[in-house]
Design a protein around this motif. Structure first.
Motif, short mmCIF file in Angstrom:
data_model
loop_
_atom_site.label_atom_id
_atom_site.label_comp_id
_atom_site.label_asym_id
_atom_site.label_seq_id
_atom_site.Cartn_x
_atom_site.Cartn_y
_atom_site.Cartn_z
N UNK A 132 -32.30 2.63 -3.90
CA UNK A 132 -30.99 2.11 -4.26
C UNK A 132 -30.55 1.12 -3.18
N UNK A 133 -30.05 -0.02 -3.59
CA UNK A 133 -29.54 -1.03 -2.67
C UNK A 133 -28.13 -1.35 -3.10
N UNK A 134 -27.19 -1.17 -2.17
CA UNK A 134 -25.78 -1.44 -2.46
C UNK A 134 -25.23 -2.29 -1.32
N UNK A 135 -24.62 -3.41 -1.67
CA UNK A 135 -23.97 -4.26 -0.68
C UNK A 135 -22.48 -4.24 -0.96
N UNK A 136 -21.71 -3.90 0.06
CA UNK A 136 -20.26 -3.75 -0.08
C UNK A 136 -19.54 -4.81 0.74
N UNK A 137 -18.57 -5.45 0.12
CA UNK A 137 -17.67 -6.33 0.84
C UNK A 137 -16.39 -5.54 1.04
N UNK A 138 -16.16 -5.11 2.29
CA UNK A 138 -15.00 -4.26 2.53
C UNK A 138 -13.70 -5.05 2.61
N UNK A 139 -13.75 -6.34 2.83
CA UNK A 139 -12.52 -7.13 2.92
C UNK A 139 -11.78 -6.85 4.21
N UNK A 140 -10.52 -7.15 4.23
CA UNK A 140 -9.69 -6.95 5.42
C UNK A 140 -9.24 -5.51 5.54
N UNK A 141 -9.03 -5.08 6.78
CA UNK A 141 -8.49 -3.75 7.04
C UNK A 141 -6.97 -3.86 7.07
N UNK A 142 -6.32 -3.07 6.22
CA UNK A 142 -4.86 -3.05 6.16
C UNK A 142 -4.35 -1.80 6.86
N UNK A 143 -3.25 -1.95 7.57
CA UNK A 143 -2.63 -0.82 8.25
C UNK A 143 -1.34 -0.49 7.52
N UNK A 144 -1.13 0.80 7.29
CA UNK A 144 0.08 1.26 6.61
C UNK A 144 0.82 2.21 7.55
N UNK A 145 2.12 2.15 7.51
CA UNK A 145 2.90 3.10 8.28
C UNK A 145 3.99 3.67 7.39
N UNK A 146 4.48 4.80 7.79
CA UNK A 146 5.50 5.49 7.01
C UNK A 146 6.86 4.87 7.33
N UNK A 147 7.43 4.15 6.40
CA UNK A 147 8.70 3.45 6.62
C UNK A 147 9.86 4.44 6.72
N UNK A 148 9.72 5.65 6.16
CA UNK A 148 10.82 6.62 6.22
C UNK A 148 11.08 7.07 7.65
N UNK A 149 10.05 7.04 8.53
CA UNK A 149 10.25 7.43 9.92
C UNK A 149 11.08 6.40 10.67
N UNK A 150 11.04 5.14 10.27
CA UNK A 150 11.78 4.08 10.94
C UNK A 150 13.29 4.21 10.69
N UNK A 151 13.68 4.82 9.62
CA UNK A 151 15.10 4.89 9.23
C UNK A 151 15.83 6.02 9.93
N UNK A 152 15.16 6.84 10.65
CA UNK A 152 15.82 7.99 11.30
C UNK A 152 16.59 7.57 12.51
#
Length: 65
Positions: free
Chosen positions: A45-65
């Motif tokens: 089996x041969x699989x080539x993956x283009x992962x693209x850009x790495x996105x970072x997510x953060x919890x916005x609810x913590x910022x509102x405290x």
């Protein structure tokens, strides 16, 4: 290759892409895939993956405290 093998392979490819997406590579996609029958018992089996850009997510609810 039987129908059941193709179903498992399809699910496996989807799981592989979902694994990358879960790690923050939201644009991940399989670019190339191929199956080579080596003999009656073995496949390559041969699989080539283009992962693209790495996105970072953060919890916005913590910022509102």
């Amino acid at each position: 290759m039987g129908l059941e093998f193709r179903r498992v392979l399809f699910r496996s490819k989807a799981n592989l892409v979902n694994f990358y997406r879960g790690k923050g590579y939201r644009d991940a996609d399989i670019v190339v895939d191929s199956i080579i029958k080596l003999n009656e018992e073995r496949l390559k089996l041969y699989v080539r993956i283009d992962e693209g850009n790495l996105y970072y997510f953060r919890d916005r609810s913590e910022e509102r405290r």
